[in-house]
Scaffold this motif. Sequence first.
Motif, mmCIF file in Angstrom:
data_model
loop_
_atom_site.group_PDB
_atom_site.id
_atom_site.type_symbol
_atom_site.label_atom_id
_atom_site.label_comp_id
_atom_site.label_asym_id
_atom_site.label_seq_id
_atom_site.Cartn_x
_atom_site.Cartn_y
_atom_site.Cartn_z
ATOM 1 N N GLN A 62 0.861 -1.195 0.000
ATOM 2 C CA GLN A 62 0.000 0.000 0.000
ATOM 3 C C GLN A 62 0.889 1.234 0.000
ATOM 4 O O GLN A 62 1.696 1.432 0.902
ATOM 5 N N LYS A 63 0.725 2.074 -1.021
ATOM 6 C CA LYS A 63 1.553 3.286 -1.106
ATOM 7 C C LYS A 63 0.682 4.514 -0.819
ATOM 8 O O LYS A 63 -0.412 4.646 -1.372
ATOM 9 N N PHE A 64 1.176 5.390 0.038
ATOM 10 C CA PHE A 64 0.446 6.616 0.364
ATOM 11 C C PHE A 64 1.255 7.813 -0.096
ATOM 12 O O PHE A 64 2.407 7.992 0.303
ATOM 13 N N ARG B 44 10.888 12.456 -9.833
ATOM 14 C CA ARG B 44 9.703 12.934 -9.126
ATOM 15 C C ARG B 44 8.542 11.960 -9.306
ATOM 16 O O ARG B 44 8.351 11.397 -10.376
ATOM 17 N N GLY B 45 7.819 11.764 -8.229
ATOM 18 C CA GLY B 45 6.713 10.795 -8.260
ATOM 19 C C GLY B 45 7.187 9.360 -8.115
ATOM 20 O O GLY B 45 6.416 8.412 -8.280
ATOM 21 N N GLY B 46 8.460 9.183 -7.756
ATOM 22 C CA GLY B 46 9.090 7.849 -7.779
ATOM 23 C C GLY B 46 8.655 6.889 -6.693
ATOM 24 O O GLY B 46 8.969 5.692 -6.775
ATOM 25 N N SER B 47 7.895 7.361 -5.692
ATOM 26 C CA SER B 47 7.431 6.411 -4.668
ATOM 27 C C SER B 47 6.487 5.379 -5.279
ATOM 28 O O SER B 47 6.399 4.247 -4.794
ATOM 29 N N ASP B 48 5.774 5.762 -6.329
ATOM 30 C CA ASP B 48 4.909 4.792 -7.026
ATOM 31 C C ASP B 48 5.752 3.619 -7.512
ATOM 32 O O ASP B 48 5.362 2.451 -7.418
ATOM 33 N N THR B 49 6.929 3.957 -8.039
ATOM 34 C CA THR B 49 7.802 2.924 -8.598
ATOM 35 C C THR B 49 8.376 2.027 -7.498
ATOM 36 O O THR B 49 8.472 0.814 -7.669
ATOM 37 N N ALA C 65 -0.517 12.671 -17.174
ATOM 38 C CA ALA C 65 -1.432 12.314 -16.077
ATOM 39 C C ALA C 65 -0.597 11.796 -14.909
ATOM 40 O O ALA C 65 -0.318 10.615 -14.805
ATOM 41 N N LYS C 66 -0.188 12.709 -14.035
ATOM 42 C CA LYS C 66 0.838 12.354 -13.049
ATOM 43 C C LYS C 66 0.315 11.486 -11.907
ATOM 44 O O LYS C 66 1.032 11.248 -10.934
ATOM 45 N N VAL C 67 -0.921 11.017 -12.039
ATOM 46 C CA VAL C 67 -1.480 10.172 -10.986
ATOM 47 C C VAL C 67 -0.620 8.922 -10.751
ATOM 48 O O VAL C 67 -0.564 8.401 -9.634
HETATM 49 MG MG MG Z 1 2.564 10.929 -7.211
#
Ligand code: MG
Length: 410
Positions: free
Chosen positions: A6-8, A150-155, A208-210
Amino acid sequence: MTLLVQKFGGTSVGDFERIKLVAEKITQSKKTGQQIVVVVSAMSGETDNLVAMAHKVAAMPDPREYDVLLATGEQVTIALLSMMLIDMGCPARSYTGAQVRITTDNAHNKARILKIDQEKIKADLQAGIVVVVAGFQGTDEHGNITTLGRGGSDTTAVALAAALQADECQIYTDVEGVYTADPRIVSNARRMERVTFEEMLELASLGAKVLQIRAVELAGRYNVPLRVLSTFKNGPGTLISYEDRKMEHQIISGVAYNKDEARILLRGVPDAPGFAAKILGPISEANIEVDMIVQNIALNGFTDFTFTVHQRDFKRTMSIISPLADQLDIREVLVDDKIAKLSLVGVGMRSHAGIASKMFQVLGAEGVNIQLIATSEIKVSVILDEKYIELGVRALHEAFGLDQEPLQED
Ligand code: MG
Ligand code: ADP
Ligand code: ASP
C-alpha cells in the motif's frame, strides 16, 4: 494469506492528522489478516522545499548531493507513521531504501531499481510486523544514495510488489482513481473502473501524473495488479491490468496534458545527411530526453527542425544548442517555453478513423492554434500555447463525450 503493498502519496501524509488516518487504515487491513508492506512519500510540499533549498545554495546542484538532500523527506514520514502504528498497538518497523537494500543504477536524480533484497521484509512480515518503506530512494552498488525521479514512490511500491509477488499494489492518493481527465481541471471527469497498462502508460507519459510512468512500465512487465484509490473515501478505485473481455468499450479513454515542455525551432538547417544526429547527439549525451521531433521537407537546400524538451532541461539544452547552431551554420534558433502538450489517448483509435481530424476541428472551433502534431497507434498529441491548455482539455473531454458511461461487453 494475502500480501498487499500500500503506497500513500504526499497529500495522504500531508499532516499529522492525515498520517493518523493512514495508520488507522493500515491497522484495519491488518486486522483482516493481510500482510502489509507500506510505502510512503514525503509530506506534501516537502520535496519541493528541498528542491528549492538546493537551488538556493548552488546554481547547478551536484546530482549526488541533491539525492542525499531529497531522500530526507521520506525518512521523516516512515518514522512518524511507524511511531503512530506502534503507539496504536500495531507492530511496525521503518526502513530507508538503503536499509531494505533497494539497489539502483547510478543515474542520480532518475535512478532505476535493479534489485531488492527481500530478506528483512519477509522476516518482519512472518513475525506479523507492518513494514514501512521510504519511497523514491535506493542506493547504487557503491552505497551512494539515489532517487528515482519525481513521483518515484509509485515505482518503489510496484517494484516491491513485483519482488514480493504481492497480491495487489494499491496506490492511495487524493483522487478516487484514474479519471478520463485531471479531475482538478474537468469537473465532470469520470473515474474509470479499469484501464489497460498500455493506455495508462500513454496517459502517464503524456502528463497524467497520478502514476509515475516507470511504475506503470514495471507493473506491466511483471504483471503486478495495480490499483489507484483514494485515501480519504472508500471505493473500488481503478484497476490497471491487461485487456480482457470485460474492458470498457470506449474509443478514447482519456485526455492528458503537460505544461512542462519547451520548444526549440532551428530555422535554416542545411539539408545534408547526418544533421539530425549532429543536433540531437550532444543532447542525448547530456542525458536530456527529447520528446517530439519534427523535420520538414527541405526547400532550396534548407529545412526547419523542431523538437521539445522538459522545461527543467531547457537551459541546459540551450547551452548546448547555441554554440552548436553557430558551428553548423544554422540560420536562426527560436525558442518558446510557454507551450503545453494536449493529448487524446485510447486503444480504440486503432480501429477508428477520424479521431485526429475531429480533435483538430474541436480545437479550431475554440480558436486554439496548433503548433506541432504527433501521433502513435493509440494517441494524438498537439503542442499549443500554454494559455489555452485548460480550454483545450475541457473542449476535447466534452466533444468526445468522455463523461458518459461507456458500453460494457458481457
Ligand atoms: Mg505521485
Ligand atoms: P500523490 O502525492 O498521492 O502521489 P499526485 O499528485 O502525484 O499524488 O497524483 C495525483 C494527482 O494526479 C491528482 O490530484 C490529480 O490532480 C492528478 N491527475 C492528473 N491526471 C489525472 C487523471 N487522469 N486521473 C486522476 N488524477 C489525475
Ligand atoms: N516525494 C517525491 C516527490 O515529491 C516522490 C513521490 O512523492 O513519489 O516527487
